[in-house]
Scaffold this active site. Structure first.
Site: not given
Length: 472
Positions: A44, A55, A188-189, A278, A451
């Site tokens: 998709g 990304k 975000a986009i 959107g 840590h």
């Protein structure tokens, strides 16, 4: 009658994105004879034109930034040059590799895959227009899941043309980087692409109707990201709307003159306009007209497990409404199939789904914002802790940002968590697990964080909500 029409499937899935293909896999695992119909590419939008390739590009931008700053770490690397076409080629190769992986998973799980478009054609039937040249055929299935996803919203006068008007698709495969880029939409986009092209040296302006960028995020997070982006040279126009957009000739090409209204009443000039305002659900041509499936604001209405008003028909993922996230779609697919199979899955809780924005700096959140908690009438405790005093962050040279948590004062319930900074998208799942397990501040305080790690900031933020911080 074709072989397809002779076979009755237990489940037919329309759409092979992260919701559809995962639903098909889970159905096959549960012993269902399953068919998946996909009109384009397996995986998709997310895998081929969204989550994954963006990304990959953003990773290239991160490397470019790091090399530019190499001298800070005692490394002399010379002057880095951005090779946009090589970045795009790598991004497409990553998407192609994962696309092949989904194909392998379909074969492994014995899911029948049909390349074509499908629409409801009566109870338990789908009419399929095949892309292999075999024309139309029908599939019979006891259950049908619609997982057709969504597409970018198109604004009047700004239809993507591959040249000077882009949607996310065109932004992923540019012929060259624009000198002046105008991004419409600061979700975000929009912010991710703005961050990428800013790293490549473009002059980037972002217009957003809301009074702040990343408007669904906590206000402290939005403010921090806005400050960081402005510091890097990005121009942000919040509380503003597009009044007009005119394409004018410039030499051998064109440029856009976009007039704003609202808070900023001025005209912006850009070579390319990226529309990220959107999305709308892909509900057309599904044969819904003759069914009891209800559509509201371009999205299919479902119950908690994806069931629609039409018996035997379900909807999952982006076409079923927000949040528009790939991992939400996958989870919905599994829950829907398990419910069909007679199992007892938990209904999806949208408030427990983490959201990530891979901008520079990154943003990650889960649950309620501080403002939402107060508006809901909750008495709350809020804790914040910066990366600037975290040992690992200082060693990495990644001290920008903070973690913020919101607790219910009376019960200690973790209502929400919000992070901004280096690789916070890889850490937010800690808070997401805590919410899923209904952890209180007591369990989180008692958890030993390793840590040195940046995740120690998450622990200190919890302590800060109860005035128990140790390292500030």
């Amino acid at each position: 009658m074709s072989k397809l029409e002779q076979t009755e499937y237990d489940l037919a899935v329309v759409g092979g994105g992260p919701g559809g293909y995962v639903a098909a896999i889970r159905a096959a695992q549960l012993g269902m004879k399953t068919v998946l119909i996909e009109k384009d590419q397996l995986g998709g939008v997310c895998l081929n034109w969204g989550c994954i390739p963006t990304k990959a590009l953003l990773r290239s931008a991160d490397v470019l930034r790091l090399v530019r700053e190499a001298s800070r770490f005692g490394v002399q690397a010379g002057v880095p040059q951005a090779d946009l076409q090589a970045m795009v080629a790598r991004s497409r190769a990553v998407a192609a590799e994962l696309n092949r992986g989904v194909g392998y998973l379909m074969k492994k799980n014995k899911v029948t895959v049909i390349n074509g478009t499908a629409r409801l054609a009566g109870r338990g039937r789908l009419a399929i227009e095949r892309k292999d040249g075999d024309g139309q055929s029908h599939v019979r299935a006891k259950h049908i899941i619609l997982a057709t996803g969504a597409r970018a919203r198109v604004l009047p006068g700004l239809v993507p043309d591959g040249e000077s008007v882009w949607s996310y698709r065109e932004a992923l495969v540019p012929r060259q980087a624009p000198r002046r880029l105008l991004v419409i939409g600061a979700g975000a986009i929009g912010i991710e692409f703005a961050s990428f092209y800013l790293a490549l040296g473009a002059e980037v302006s972002v217009v957003e109707m809301a009074d702040r960028i990343l408007p669904v995020e906590d206000e402290d997070i939005s403010a921090h990201v806005a400050k960081a982006l402005r510091k890097d040279g990005m121009h942000l126009y919040t509380g503003s709307r597009i009044v007009s957009a005119d394409k004018r000739p410039l030499g051998a090409g064109h440029e856009w003159h976009v007039s704003l209204g609202g808070k900023h009443q001025e005209t912006l000039v850009a070579d390319v306009v990226l529309v990220a305002a959107g999305i709308v659900g892909n509900v057309e041509k599904l044969g819904l007209e003759g069914s009891a499936v209800k559509v509201e604001r371009t999205h299919i209405v479902t119950d908690a497990f994806g069931a629609t008003g039409e018996p035997g028909v379900y909807a999952i993922g982006d076409v079923a409404g927000p949040p528009w996230l790939a991992h939400k779609a996958s989870h919905e697919g599994v829950a829907c199939v398990e419910k069909i199979a007679g199992l007892h899955p938990h209904p999806l809780e949208a408030s427990s789904i983490a959201a990530c924005t891979y901008s520079h700096p990154q943003v990650a959140s889960v649950g309620m914002t501080e403002a939402a908690a107060r508006q809901a009438g909750r008495r709350i405790r809020v804790g914040k802790f910066p990366f600037s005093v975290n040992g690992k962050a200082i060693a990495l040279g990644a001290t920008d940002g903070f973690a913020k948590v919101v607790f219910d004062e009376s019960s200690g319930e973790l209502l929400g968590a919000h992070m901004v900074g280096e690789e916070v998208t890889e850490m937010i799942q800690g808070y997401a697990i805590a919410r899923q397990l209904e952890s209180t501040e007591a369990e989180l305080m008692a958890t030993v964080f390793p840590h040195p790690t940046q995740s120690e900031v998450m622990h200190e933020a919890v302590l800060a909500a109860y005035q128990r911080t140790l390292h500030i």
